[in-house]
Write a protein that holds these residues in place. Sequence first.
Motif, PDB file in Angstrom:
ATOM      1  N   ALA A   1       0.824  -1.204   0.000  1.00  0.00           N
ATOM      2  CA  ALA A   1       0.000   0.000   0.000  1.00  0.00           C
ATOM      3  C   ALA A   1       0.861   1.259   0.000  1.00  0.00           C
ATOM      4  CB  ALA A   1      -0.931  -0.004   1.216  1.00  0.00           C
ATOM      5  N   MET A   2       1.940   1.242   0.777  1.00  0.00           N
ATOM      6  CA  MET A   2       2.821   2.395   0.818  1.00  0.00           C
ATOM      7  C   MET A   2       3.552   2.583  -0.514  1.00  0.00           C
ATOM      8  SD  MET A   2       3.973   5.036   2.227  1.00  0.00           S
ATOM      9  CE  MET A   2       3.267   4.886   3.869  1.00  0.00           C
ATOM     10  N   LYS A   3       3.966   1.478  -1.128  1.00  0.00           N
ATOM     11  CA  LYS A   3       4.633   1.565  -2.422  1.00  0.00           C
ATOM     12  C   LYS A   3       3.692   2.140  -3.472  1.00  0.00           C
ATOM     13  CE  LYS A   3       7.859   0.917  -5.470  1.00  0.00           C
ATOM     14  NZ  LYS A   3       9.058   1.785  -5.467  1.00  0.00           N
ATOM     15  N   LEU A   4       2.445   1.719  -3.472  1.00  0.00           N
ATOM     16  CA  LEU A   4       1.461   2.258  -4.404  1.00  0.00           C
ATOM     17  C   LEU A   4       1.248   3.754  -4.168  1.00  0.00           C
ATOM     18  CD1 LEU A   4      -1.146  -0.643  -4.312  1.00  0.00           C
ATOM     19  CD2 LEU A   4       0.056   0.157  -6.361  1.00  0.00           C
ATOM     20  N   TYR A   5       1.163   4.133  -2.905  1.00  0.00           N
ATOM     21  CA  TYR A   5       0.949   5.539  -2.576  1.00  0.00           C
ATOM     22  C   TYR A   5       2.107   6.401  -3.075  1.00  0.00           C
ATOM     23  CZ  TYR A   5       0.432   9.801   0.152  1.00  0.00           C
ATOM     24  OH  TYR A   5       0.336  11.126   0.535  1.00  0.00           O
ATOM     25  N   ARG A   6       3.331   5.929  -2.843  1.00  0.00           N
ATOM     26  CA  ARG A   6       4.503   6.697  -3.263  1.00  0.00           C
ATOM     27  C   ARG A   6       4.611   6.754  -4.784  1.00  0.00           C
ATOM     28  NH1 ARG A   6       8.762   4.307   1.257  1.00  0.00           N
ATOM     29  NH2 ARG A   6       8.092   5.675   2.971  1.00  0.00           N
ATOM     30  N   THR A   7       4.277   5.667  -5.452  1.00  0.00           N
ATOM     31  CA  THR A   7       4.297   5.653  -6.916  1.00  0.00           C
ATOM     32  C   THR A   7       3.270   6.636  -7.455  1.00  0.00           C
ATOM     33  OG1 THR A   7       4.961   3.325  -6.927  1.00  0.00           O
ATOM     34  CG2 THR A   7       4.043   4.195  -8.968  1.00  0.00           C
ATOM     35  N   TRP A   8       2.099   6.664  -6.830  1.00  0.00           N
ATOM     36  CA  TRP A   8       1.037   7.600  -7.229  1.00  0.00           C
ATOM     37  C   TRP A   8       1.521   9.044  -7.060  1.00  0.00           C
ATOM     38  CZ3 TRP A   8      -4.052   6.245  -8.745  1.00  0.00           C
ATOM     39  CH2 TRP A   8      -4.936   7.318  -8.904  1.00  0.00           C
ATOM     40  N   GLU A   9       2.123   9.333  -5.904  1.00  0.00           N
ATOM     41  CA  GLU A   9       2.600  10.687  -5.634  1.00  0.00           C
ATOM     42  C   GLU A   9       3.686  11.109  -6.626  1.00  0.00           C
ATOM     43  OE1 GLU A   9       1.905  13.073  -2.782  1.00  0.00           O
ATOM     44  OE2 GLU A   9       0.100  11.998  -3.376  1.00  0.00           O
ATOM     45  N   LYS A  10       4.485  10.177  -7.077  1.00  0.00           N
ATOM     46  CA  LYS A  10       5.578  10.485  -7.992  1.00  0.00           C
ATOM     47  C   LYS A  10       5.086  10.718  -9.416  1.00  0.00           C
ATOM     48  CE  LYS A  10       8.302   7.102  -9.081  1.00  0.00           C
ATOM     49  NZ  LYS A  10       9.353   6.045  -9.004  1.00  0.00           N
ATOM     50  N   LEU A  11       4.057   9.987  -9.834  1.00  0.00           N
ATOM     51  CA  LEU A  11       3.650  10.008 -11.239  1.00  0.00           C
ATOM     52  C   LEU A  11       2.400  10.825 -11.532  1.00  0.00           C
ATOM     53  CD1 LEU A  11       4.276   6.247 -12.137  1.00  0.00           C
ATOM     54  CD2 LEU A  11       5.797   8.192 -12.511  1.00  0.00           C
ATOM     55  N   LEU A  12       1.562  11.043 -10.529  1.00  0.00           N
ATOM     56  CA  LEU A  12       0.285  11.716 -10.778  1.00  0.00           C
ATOM     57  C   LEU A  12       0.131  12.941  -9.896  1.00  0.00           C
ATOM     58  CD1 LEU A  12      -2.092   8.611 -10.987  1.00  0.00           C
ATOM     59  CD2 LEU A  12      -1.005   9.830 -12.866  1.00  0.00           C
ATOM     60  N   VAL A  13      -0.760  13.840 -10.331  1.00  0.00           N
ATOM     61  CA  VAL A  13      -1.047  15.043  -9.541  1.00  0.00           C
ATOM     62  C   VAL A  13      -2.405  14.957  -8.854  1.00  0.00           C
ATOM     63  CG1 VAL A  13       0.400  16.481 -11.007  1.00  0.00           C
ATOM     64  CG2 VAL A  13      -2.029  16.256 -11.534  1.00  0.00           C
TER      65      VAL A  13
END
Length: 273
Positions: free
Chosen positions: A45-57
Amino acid sequence: PAFKVKTVDRSQFSGARPTKLRMMAAQQVVVAQEANGHFDAAQLAMKLYRTWEKLLVSEFPSGVRVDLSGDVVDATVFVVRLFERFIERSGSADDDERYRVISWFGSGTVAGNRWLDDAFSWLQAQQPGWRETRVQHVDVIVDKLFATDEECMLPAGFVDNKELQAKQQELNEKFASAQMESLRRAEVWTANHPLSELGAISWDKVTAIRWLMGGGGGCYMVRVEDQKFIVKGCIDEGDVLAHEFSKFVGVQVVNTRFISPSSSEFQTASLGL
């Protein structure tokens, strides 16, 4: 588990922006796999959250961390389904293409291209009927986060293990061929006889030269038909005088002949070499 959430002012962003992760981003979450093949729900879940924060606004979908963080089986099924749906959307139907996708997904993991087999083995041991009982629920979460209706493909520069092995084999064969050729040439040089008569060298019949490292700038070994001899540039006149003086006082030296740079033979020799 508790999560520290970073707040971002998104009012600065404008224009049409993706609202879900592209399927290519699925590869990034596989690094969260544990050694026994499963995926820790909180870490995923944390990895998904960080990936989201890095790639999307856009804001990370609410409730996803809760959906995934409660069950390691669901977390593992989630990653497996990401892979399977990537396969569906990329059109990777045959075994070779499937293997390439598996290798790419696992390229950042310790397990490498075994990551999927490890995940399947763990799921089968934990819940044999996971496809029937968990896939429908997990696919809903996948659809919340990923643009599963978009086409996707492997990165253009990705090289899987099979390709690496094939390239390595090709390089090994080229190296072996070069080694064999080098040995063949060395045998030819060994079989050549030393040129005994230095007074009449047919420079237009030179067939090969070979550079030999050594003191005084090294030298060339030259082949004329089946005979060989050494050509070496003189650093100064002292080399010639020392050689002639050594012969005069009875020191055994090699047979040599000096070719003056001003002679026509010197020009012919230079062109021949």
